[in-house]
Design a protein around this motif. Structure first.
Motif, PDB file in Angstrom:
ATOM      1  N   ALA A  13       0.875  -1.145  -0.120  1.00 14.23           N
ATOM      2  CA  ALA A  13       0.070  -0.032   0.132  1.00 14.23           C
ATOM      3  C   ALA A  13       0.868   1.194   0.054  1.00 14.23           C
ATOM      4  O   ALA A  13       1.727   1.455   0.824  1.00 14.23           O
ATOM      5  CB  ALA A  13      -0.919  -0.177   1.219  1.00 14.23           C
ATOM      6  N   TYR A  14       0.768   2.148  -0.814  1.00 15.75           N
ATOM      7  CA  TYR A  14       1.016   3.492  -0.837  1.00 15.75           C
ATOM      8  C   TYR A  14      -0.019   4.600  -1.100  1.00 15.75           C
ATOM      9  O   TYR A  14      -0.780   4.523  -2.097  1.00 15.75           O
ATOM     10  CB  TYR A  14       2.306   3.465  -2.239  1.00 15.75           C
ATOM     11  N   ASN A  15      -0.516   5.239   0.017  1.00 15.43           N
ATOM     12  CA  ASN A  15      -1.207   6.464  -0.097  1.00 15.43           C
ATOM     13  C   ASN A  15      -2.564   5.879  -0.660  1.00 15.43           C
ATOM     14  O   ASN A  15      -3.075   6.472  -1.577  1.00 15.43           O
ATOM     15  CB  ASN A  15      -0.869   7.421  -0.934  1.00 15.43           C
ATOM     16  N   GLU A  16      -3.157   4.814   0.086  1.00 16.48           N
ATOM     17  CA  GLU A  16      -4.333   4.095  -0.428  1.00 16.48           C
ATOM     18  C   GLU A  16      -5.616   4.389   0.709  1.00 16.48           C
ATOM     19  O   GLU A  16      -6.235   3.389   0.728  1.00 16.48           O
ATOM     20  CB  GLU A  16      -4.117   2.579  -0.399  1.00 16.48           C
ATOM     21  N   GLU A  17      -5.652   5.699   1.219  1.00 14.07           N
ATOM     22  CA  GLU A  17      -6.541   5.952   1.918  1.00 14.07           C
ATOM     23  C   GLU A  17      -8.058   5.899   1.639  1.00 14.07           C
ATOM     24  O   GLU A  17      -9.074   5.607   2.502  1.00 14.07           O
ATOM     25  CB  GLU A  17      -6.293   7.301   2.871  1.00 14.07           C
ATOM     26  N   ALA A  18      -8.113   5.861   0.432  1.00 14.85           N
ATOM     27  CA  ALA A  18      -9.560   5.994   0.042  1.00 14.85           C
ATOM     28  C   ALA A  18      -9.886   4.587   0.034  1.00 14.85           C
ATOM     29  O   ALA A  18     -11.293   4.165  -0.244  1.00 14.85           O
ATOM     30  CB  ALA A  18      -9.641   6.650  -1.580  1.00 14.85           C
ATOM     31  N   VAL A  19      -9.238   3.363  -0.226  1.00 14.16           N
ATOM     32  CA  VAL A  19      -9.693   2.246  -0.521  1.00 14.16           C
ATOM     33  C   VAL A  19      -9.198   0.956   0.665  1.00 14.16           C
ATOM     34  O   VAL A  19      -9.783  -0.087   0.547  1.00 14.16           O
ATOM     35  CB  VAL A  19      -9.307   1.725  -1.855  1.00 14.16           C
ATOM     36  N   ILE A  20      -8.459   1.337   1.481  1.00 14.23           N
ATOM     37  CA  ILE A  20      -7.494   0.397   2.052  1.00 14.23           C
ATOM     38  C   ILE A  20      -8.570  -0.240   3.066  1.00 14.23           C
ATOM     39  O   ILE A  20      -8.521  -1.441   3.619  1.00 14.23           O
ATOM     40  CB  ILE A  20      -6.126   0.998   2.769  1.00 14.23           C
ATOM     41  N   ARG A  21      -9.323   0.404   3.841  1.00 15.05           N
ATOM     42  CA  ARG A  21     -10.351   0.151   4.776  1.00 15.05           C
ATOM     43  C   ARG A  21     -11.218  -1.064   4.078  1.00 15.05           C
ATOM     44  O   ARG A  21     -11.340  -2.232   4.479  1.00 15.05           O
ATOM     45  CB  ARG A  21     -11.262   0.994   5.331  1.00 15.05           C
ATOM     46  N   GLN A  22     -11.889  -0.904   2.949  1.00 15.02           N
ATOM     47  CA  GLN A  22     -12.814  -1.861   2.223  1.00 15.02           C
ATOM     48  C   GLN A  22     -11.903  -3.073   1.960  1.00 15.02           C
ATOM     49  O   GLN A  22     -12.342  -4.143   2.013  1.00 15.02           O
ATOM     50  CB  GLN A  22     -13.438  -1.090   1.277  1.00 15.02           C
ATOM     51  N   CYS A  23     -10.759  -2.907   1.468  1.00 15.25           N
ATOM     52  CA  CYS A  23      -9.883  -4.080   1.211  1.00 15.25           C
ATOM     53  C   CYS A  23      -9.533  -5.043   2.296  1.00 15.25           C
ATOM     54  O   CYS A  23      -9.760  -6.077   2.189  1.00 15.25           O
ATOM     55  CB  CYS A  23      -8.552  -3.524   0.460  1.00 15.25           C
ATOM     56  N   VAL A  24      -9.182  -4.452   3.489  1.00 14.43           N
ATOM     57  CA  VAL A  24      -8.812  -5.288   4.740  1.00 14.43           C
ATOM     58  C   VAL A  24     -10.051  -5.885   5.287  1.00 14.43           C
ATOM     59  O   VAL A  24     -10.067  -7.082   5.522  1.00 14.43           O
ATOM     60  CB  VAL A  24      -8.214  -4.313   5.699  1.00 14.43           C
ATOM     61  N   GLU A  25     -11.263  -5.095   5.299  1.00 12.69           N
ATOM     62  CA  GLU A  25     -12.544  -5.736   5.835  1.00 12.69           C
ATOM     63  C   GLU A  25     -12.781  -7.050   4.832  1.00 12.69           C
ATOM     64  O   GLU A  25     -13.462  -8.121   5.431  1.00 12.69           O
ATOM     65  CB  GLU A  25     -13.531  -4.601   5.755  1.00 12.69           C
ATOM     66  N   ALA A  26     -12.720  -6.812   3.599  1.00 14.13           N
ATOM     67  CA  ALA A  26     -13.167  -7.945   2.663  1.00 14.13           C
ATOM     68  C   ALA A  26     -12.132  -9.099   3.273  1.00 14.13           C
ATOM     69  O   ALA A  26     -12.671 -10.259   3.044  1.00 14.13           O
ATOM     70  CB  ALA A  26     -12.936  -7.515   1.209  1.00 14.13           C
TER      71      ALA A  26
END
Length: 272
Positions: A13-26
């Motif tokens: 991950a590099y500057n992925e604040e817009a998508v990282i939560r949904q990625c980890v929760e999945a």
């Protein structure tokens, strides 16, 4: 067949604040739990790391590990750091905008229960495109066609949706290209090095990961450069086979229709 192996999930991950939560929760909400979920933060200047820490706090029972790779900027050193830090028997590698299906870990574990399998990859569902399930079927058909046409010539792994046996990665970890000039497809590079060791990569149609179609936002020039990474990767390994021209031709052919569909969908969404 043997017992099902443990599966680590590695997310560079590099500057992925817009998508990282949904990625980890999945990755958390799986029918079979992952052995660990590793996010490797590569010098992010946004809230990526903070969001991962928050998710870990919200889901204390989940095996989330936040690592930092600050020595080098780039996907490949960050990917390699994560793969090298994982402790599972199988190393799943996805992107920060990937949304793996709830059965993803289960399918991966089932696939690698066959000791002959060294790597696996599957189709992609573009979650920000219209007709998503139709798109998934189309993506699956295209990938299966490519595999059929270029059997044993097209070395196939897809970085947003792939898994490697840990022992297979150990064999090629010091051989894969560093690509410091950022010219190649790093997933194809891994595949080529695995093929040099006669390792088996299996395509698994129900090993599904969602991903963004944001690549279609690239200009035609940038998209063409992305597609020609195929050619540069094979040239770097002195591989010159006519059938390997097929995948980039397919990707170029779908660019304008898919881009038009994406913009139409975005326009309709805004008017609703």
């Amino acid at each position: 067949m043997t017992g099902r192996p443990s599966v680590s999930i590695i997310i560079p991950a590099y500057n992925e604040e817009a998508v990282i939560r949904q990625c980890v929760e999945a990755a958390i909400y799986q029918t079979a739990p992952a052995h660990e979920i590793i996010v490797v933060d590569n010098r992010s200047t946004d809230s990526t790391a903070k969001i991962v820490q928050q998710v870990a706090h919200e889901f204390p029972e989940s095996p989330i590990r936040l690592l930092r790779q600050d020595e080098h900027q780039g996907l490949i050193p960050t990917r390699d750091f994560g793969l090298g830090s994982a402790t599972g028997q199988v190393l799943g590698r996805i992107d920060a905008d990937s949304l793996i299906e709830p059965t993803w870990v289960e399918r991966v574990a089932e696939t690698f229960a066959d000791p002959a399998v060294d790597g696996a990859t599957g189709p992609v569902l573009y979650y920000d495109m219209p007709l998503r399930r139709f798109g998934l079927k189309a993506d699956d058909r295209i990938r299966q066609l490519v595999l059929k046409v270029a059997y044993r010539q097209y070395h196939f792994l897809f970085g947003s949706n792939m898994a490697l046996r840990a022992s297979a990665w150990a064999k090629v970890a010091d051989e894969v290209c560093r690509d410091e000039e950022d010219q190649m497809h790093e997933d194809i590079d891994i595949s080529v090095h695995m093929a040099q060791h006669d390792m088996l990569i299996r395509y698994v149609p129900d090993m599904i990961a969602g991903m963004s179609a944001r690549r279609l936002e690239d200009s035609p020039k940038d998209y063409r450069y992305y597609v020609t990474r195929f050619d540069r990767t094979y040239r770097a390994h002195q591989i010159n086979r006519p059938l390997l021209k097929i995948p980039p031709l397919i990707f170029m052919a779908i660019y304008y229709p898919a881009k038009a569909l994406r913009y139409l969908h975005a326009g309709l969404t805004r008017t609703v």
